[in-house]
Structure formats: C-alpha cells, structure tokens
Design a protein around this motif. Sequence first.
Motif, PDB file in Angstrom:
ATOM      1  N   CYS A 158       0.868  -1.181   0.000  1.00 40.05           N
ATOM      2  CA  CYS A 158       0.000   0.000   0.000  1.00 40.05           C
ATOM      3  C   CYS A 158       0.900   1.225   0.000  1.00 40.05           C
ATOM      4  O   CYS A 158       2.117   1.114  -0.075  1.00 40.05           O
ATOM      5  N   GLY A 159       0.313   2.378   0.078  1.00 36.63           N
ATOM      6  CA  GLY A 159       1.060   3.622   0.188  1.00 36.63           C
ATOM      7  C   GLY A 159       0.566   4.388   1.397  1.00 36.63           C
ATOM      8  O   GLY A 159      -0.454   4.051   1.976  1.00 36.63           O
ATOM      9  N   ASP A 160       1.292   5.410   1.786  1.00 38.10           N
ATOM     10  CA  ASP A 160       0.819   6.251   2.875  1.00 38.10           C
ATOM     11  C   ASP A 160       0.306   7.565   2.298  1.00 38.10           C
ATOM     12  O   ASP A 160       0.156   7.707   1.087  1.00 38.10           O
ATOM     13  N   LEU A 161       0.036   8.531   3.144  1.00 39.69           N
ATOM     14  CA  LEU A 161      -0.559   9.784   2.682  1.00 39.69           C
ATOM     15  C   LEU A 161       0.346  10.589   1.761  1.00 39.69           C
ATOM     16  O   LEU A 161      -0.128  11.412   0.994  1.00 39.69           O
ATOM     17  N   ILE A 162       1.662  10.351   1.841  1.00 31.68           N
ATOM     18  CA  ILE A 162       2.561  11.087   0.947  1.00 31.68           C
ATOM     19  C   ILE A 162       3.218  10.159  -0.068  1.00 31.68           C
ATOM     20  O   ILE A 162       4.327  10.377  -0.514  1.00 31.68           O
ATOM     21  N   SER A 163       2.494   9.072  -0.395  1.00 28.33           N
ATOM     22  CA  SER A 163       2.853   8.148  -1.475  1.00 28.33           C
ATOM     23  C   SER A 163       4.138   7.350  -1.256  1.00 28.33           C
ATOM     24  O   SER A 163       4.771   6.933  -2.216  1.00 28.33           O
ATOM     25  N   ARG A 164       4.533   7.134  -0.007  1.00 30.01           N
ATOM     26  CA  ARG A 164       5.651   6.233   0.262  1.00 30.01           C
ATOM     27  C   ARG A 164       5.132   4.806   0.262  1.00 30.01           C
ATOM     28  O   ARG A 164       3.999   4.553   0.659  1.00 30.01           O
ATOM     29  N   GLU A 165       5.979   3.852  -0.172  1.00 24.47           N
ATOM     30  CA  GLU A 165       5.612   2.439  -0.182  1.00 24.47           C
ATOM     31  C   GLU A 165       5.538   1.919   1.244  1.00 24.47           C
ATOM     32  O   GLU A 165       6.454   2.119   2.038  1.00 24.47           O
ATOM     33  N   ARG A 166       4.449   1.261   1.579  1.00 24.97           N
ATOM     34  CA  ARG A 166       4.232   0.649   2.883  1.00 24.97           C
ATOM     35  C   ARG A 166       3.545  -0.693   2.659  1.00 24.97           C
ATOM     36  O   ARG A 166       3.242  -1.064   1.537  1.00 24.97           O
ATOM     37  N   CYS A 167       3.255  -1.420   3.746  1.00 25.44           N
ATOM     38  CA  CYS A 167       2.474  -2.647   3.603  1.00 25.44           C
ATOM     39  C   CYS A 167       1.614  -2.867   4.842  1.00 25.44           C
ATOM     40  O   CYS A 167       1.913  -2.373   5.921  1.00 25.44           O
ATOM     41  N   LEU A 168       0.518  -3.600   4.623  1.00 25.86           N
ATOM     42  CA  LEU A 168      -0.336  -4.087   5.693  1.00 25.86           C
ATOM     43  C   LEU A 168      -0.023  -5.568   5.849  1.00 25.86           C
ATOM     44  O   LEU A 168       0.137  -6.279   4.861  1.00 25.86           O
ATOM     45  N   THR A 169       0.056  -6.040   7.071  1.00 25.34           N
ATOM     46  CA  THR A 169       0.353  -7.442   7.332  1.00 25.34           C
ATOM     47  C   THR A 169      -0.852  -8.082   8.009  1.00 25.34           C
ATOM     48  O   THR A 169      -1.443  -7.489   8.915  1.00 25.34           O
ATOM     49  N   VAL A 170      -1.204  -9.278   7.544  1.00 28.84           N
ATOM     50  CA  VAL A 170      -2.312 -10.043   8.114  1.00 28.84           C
ATOM     51  C   VAL A 170      -1.747 -11.392   8.545  1.00 28.84           C
ATOM     52  O   VAL A 170      -0.983 -12.015   7.801  1.00 28.84           O
ATOM     53  N   PHE A 171      -2.099 -11.835   9.751  1.00 25.67           N
ATOM     54  CA  PHE A 171      -1.750 -13.185  10.180  1.00 25.67           C
ATOM     55  C   PHE A 171      -2.783 -13.678  11.170  1.00 25.67           C
ATOM     56  O   PHE A 171      -3.624 -12.920  11.640  1.00 25.67           O
ATOM     57  N   VAL A 172      -2.752 -14.986  11.443  1.00 25.78           N
ATOM     58  CA  VAL A 172      -3.698 -15.614  12.357  1.00 25.78           C
ATOM     59  C   VAL A 172      -2.958 -15.989  13.632  1.00 25.78           C
ATOM     60  O   VAL A 172      -1.892 -16.602  13.580  1.00 25.78           O
ATOM     61  N   ASP A 173      -3.510 -15.599  14.763  1.00 27.82           N
ATOM     62  CA  ASP A 173      -2.966 -15.949  16.074  1.00 27.82           C
ATOM     63  C   ASP A 173      -4.060 -16.709  16.814  1.00 27.82           C
ATOM     64  O   ASP A 173      -5.053 -16.120  17.236  1.00 27.82           O
ATOM     65  N   ASP A 174      -3.881 -18.029  16.920  1.00 27.77           N
ATOM     66  CA  ASP A 174      -4.902 -18.930  17.471  1.00 27.77           C
ATOM     67  C   ASP A 174      -6.186 -18.771  16.665  1.00 27.77           C
ATOM     68  O   ASP A 174      -6.202 -19.082  15.497  1.00 27.77           O
ATOM     69  N   ASP A 175      -7.246 -18.208  17.258  1.00 26.53           N
ATOM     70  CA  ASP A 175      -8.514 -18.069  16.544  1.00 26.53           C
ATOM     71  C   ASP A 175      -8.826 -16.618  16.193  1.00 26.53           C
ATOM     72  O   ASP A 175      -9.969 -16.262  15.959  1.00 26.53           O
ATOM     73  N   GLU A 176      -7.795 -15.783  16.139  1.00 26.31           N
ATOM     74  CA  GLU A 176      -7.994 -14.368  15.821  1.00 26.31           C
ATOM     75  C   GLU A 176      -7.179 -13.965  14.600  1.00 26.31           C
ATOM     76  O   GLU A 176      -6.058 -14.432  14.402  1.00 26.31           O
ATOM     77  N   VAL A 177      -7.751 -13.090  13.791  1.00 23.44           N
ATOM     78  CA  VAL A 177      -7.051 -12.518  12.645  1.00 23.44           C
ATOM     79  C   VAL A 177      -6.442 -11.201  13.101  1.00 23.44           C
ATOM     80  O   VAL A 177      -7.126 -10.363  13.695  1.00 23.44           O
ATOM     81  N   VAL A 178      -5.152 -11.029  12.841  1.00 24.42           N
ATOM     82  CA  VAL A 178      -4.428  -9.834  13.275  1.00 24.42           C
ATOM     83  C   VAL A 178      -4.065  -9.017  12.041  1.00 24.42           C
ATOM     84  O   VAL A 178      -3.491  -9.548  11.093  1.00 24.42           O
ATOM     85  N   LEU A 179      -4.391  -7.752  12.038  1.00 26.22           N
ATOM     86  CA  LEU A 179      -4.069  -6.829  10.954  1.00 26.22           C
ATOM     87  C   LEU A 179      -3.098  -5.790  11.508  1.00 26.22           C
ATOM     88  O   LEU A 179      -3.411  -5.086  12.459  1.00 26.22           O
ATOM     89  N   VAL A 180      -1.892  -5.737  10.921  1.00 26.91           N
ATOM     90  CA  VAL A 180      -0.867  -4.797  11.372  1.00 26.91           C
ATOM     91  C   VAL A 180      -0.653  -3.771  10.272  1.00 26.91           C
ATOM     92  O   VAL A 180      -0.294  -4.115   9.147  1.00 26.91           O
ATOM     93  N   GLY A 181      -0.896  -2.527  10.599  1.00 24.89           N
ATOM     94  CA  GLY A 181      -0.710  -1.445   9.630  1.00 24.89           C
ATOM     95  C   GLY A 181       0.681  -0.868   9.724  1.00 24.89           C
ATOM     96  O   GLY A 181       1.462  -1.214  10.612  1.00 24.89           O
ATOM     97  N   PRO A 182       0.982   0.017   8.795  1.00 29.48           N
ATOM     98  CA  PRO A 182       2.275   0.711   8.875  1.00 29.48           C
ATOM     99  C   PRO A 182       2.362   1.449  10.211  1.00 29.48           C
ATOM    100  O   PRO A 182       1.393   2.077  10.625  1.00 29.48           O
ATOM    101  N   PRO A 183       3.493   1.382  10.911  1.00 30.91           N
ATOM    102  CA  PRO A 183       3.585   2.002  12.235  1.00 30.91           C
ATOM    103  C   PRO A 183       3.329   3.507  12.185  1.00 30.91           C
ATOM    104  O   PRO A 183       4.000   4.220  11.460  1.00 30.91           O
ATOM    105  N   GLY A 184       2.326   3.925  12.935  1.00 28.56           N
ATOM    106  CA  GLY A 184       2.005   5.350  13.025  1.00 28.56           C
ATOM    107  C   GLY A 184       1.575   5.963  11.717  1.00 28.56           C
ATOM    108  O   GLY A 184       1.643   7.177  11.543  1.00 28.56           O
ATOM    109  N   GLU A 185       1.107   5.162  10.789  1.00 24.10           N
ATOM    110  CA  GLU A 185       0.805   5.641   9.444  1.00 24.10           C
ATOM    111  C   GLU A 185      -0.636   5.360   9.062  1.00 24.10           C
ATOM    112  O   GLU A 185      -1.342   4.612   9.716  1.00 24.10           O
TER     113      GLU A 185
END
Length: 93
Positions: A41-68
């Motif tokens: 993905c990108g951030d507000l000023i068009s820098r390359e970033r990424c969102l991370t998705v993983f499963v922890d036991d029975d929960e889906v975890v979504l990690v966004g760009p730090p502070g972005e």
Amino acid sequence: MHRSPVGEKARQPLSSASTADPRAAAVRRYEGGQLVWRVQCGDLISRERCLTVFVDDDEVVLVGPPGETARLTAGQLGQLRAALNEAAKLAER
C-alpha cells in the motif's frame, strides 16, 4: 499485548482452490513457520508501505504501517480482502 507474526506452530495452507486468485498467492508466504500476508500500500505522501495479516490462534491480526495511514488502490484492496478472507477461514479451524 503485542504478538509477533512469527508463530511457534506451522499452519497448513488452504486447499489450492482457495489460491486460485493470483493476487492472493502473490502476497501469501510463510515466515518462521507462520503464514502471513503482506499487502503493499502507500501512505498519505505516497511512500511504499504494507499491511500485514496473520492468524494468532482463533484471531485474525491486521498490522498497519507504524504510526501511518494505509492508502490502497482498488487492486491492493482486492489483495487485502483476499488475505482477510483466507485468514478468517484459518482462524475458524
């Protein structure tokens, strides 16, 4: 509590039918035995970033760009949707 996407136990991949969408396959990989999805993905000023998705036991975890903010194109949104759907199926097991 913060948990790392690197898990102690390996998860089994879903059937090949669920990976028919090439966009989903491109973002899915194993890291340290843990299945994770990284969606570019990108951030507000068009820098390359990424969102991370993983499963922890029975929960889906979504990690966004730090502070972005994550800005996604229609294609990137499709990748995120596919990753979340597949992760949700794994979490239900």
